[in-house]
Design an enzyme around this catalytic site. Structure first.
Site, PDB file in Angstrom:
ATOM      1  CG  ASP A   1      -2.004  -0.983   1.215  1.00 16.22           C
ATOM      2  OD1 ASP A   1      -2.422  -1.361   0.106  1.00 16.22           O
ATOM      3  OD2 ASP A   1      -2.458  -1.404   2.291  1.00 16.22           O
TER       4      ASP A   1
ATOM      5  CD  GLU B   1      -3.561   2.678  -1.956  1.00 15.72           C
ATOM      6  OE1 GLU B   1      -4.236   2.009  -1.164  1.00 15.72           O
ATOM      7  OE2 GLU B   1      -2.455   3.174  -1.689  1.00 15.72           O
TER       8      GLU B   1
END
Length: 99
Positions: A38, A94
């Site tokens: 992430d 993202e």
């Protein structure tokens, strides 16, 4: 090999590069669990860490995604895509939600 249906997001490269952590991640991959890094680009994750971790995907940090939306000539996204491809990883942006 099983298909990957579940991805676990990790956000700190160094925490997972110890031998035992990598071994556990590999064991989980063998039963169909994948791993995604992430917020790639926003922390401290060297290329050597990326090569050691059994990752499936890089998730590009929202800050870089917003920069690309504001400046389409920004080469950062292209370099992230090239890096992911060279490591055999999928890539995801993202923070592209509009609502």
């Amino acid at each position: 090999m099983l298909s990957t249906r579940v991805h676990v997001g990790i956000d700190r490269c160094r925490a997972y590069t110890a031998g035992i952590a990598v071994a556990k991640m590999i064991a989980l991959k063998e039963i169909g669990i994948g791993f995604a890094l992430d917020n790639f680009g926003s922390g401290f994750c060297s290329l050597s860490y990326l090569k050691r971790l059994p990752l499936d995907q890089l998730k590009i940090a929202p800050a870089f995604v917003h920069e690309v939306l504001e400046d389409s000539a920004d080469a950062t996204a292209d370099s992230f895509v090239a890096l992911a491809e060279s490591l055999g990883l999928a890539i995801m942006a993202e923070g592209v939600e509009t609502e």
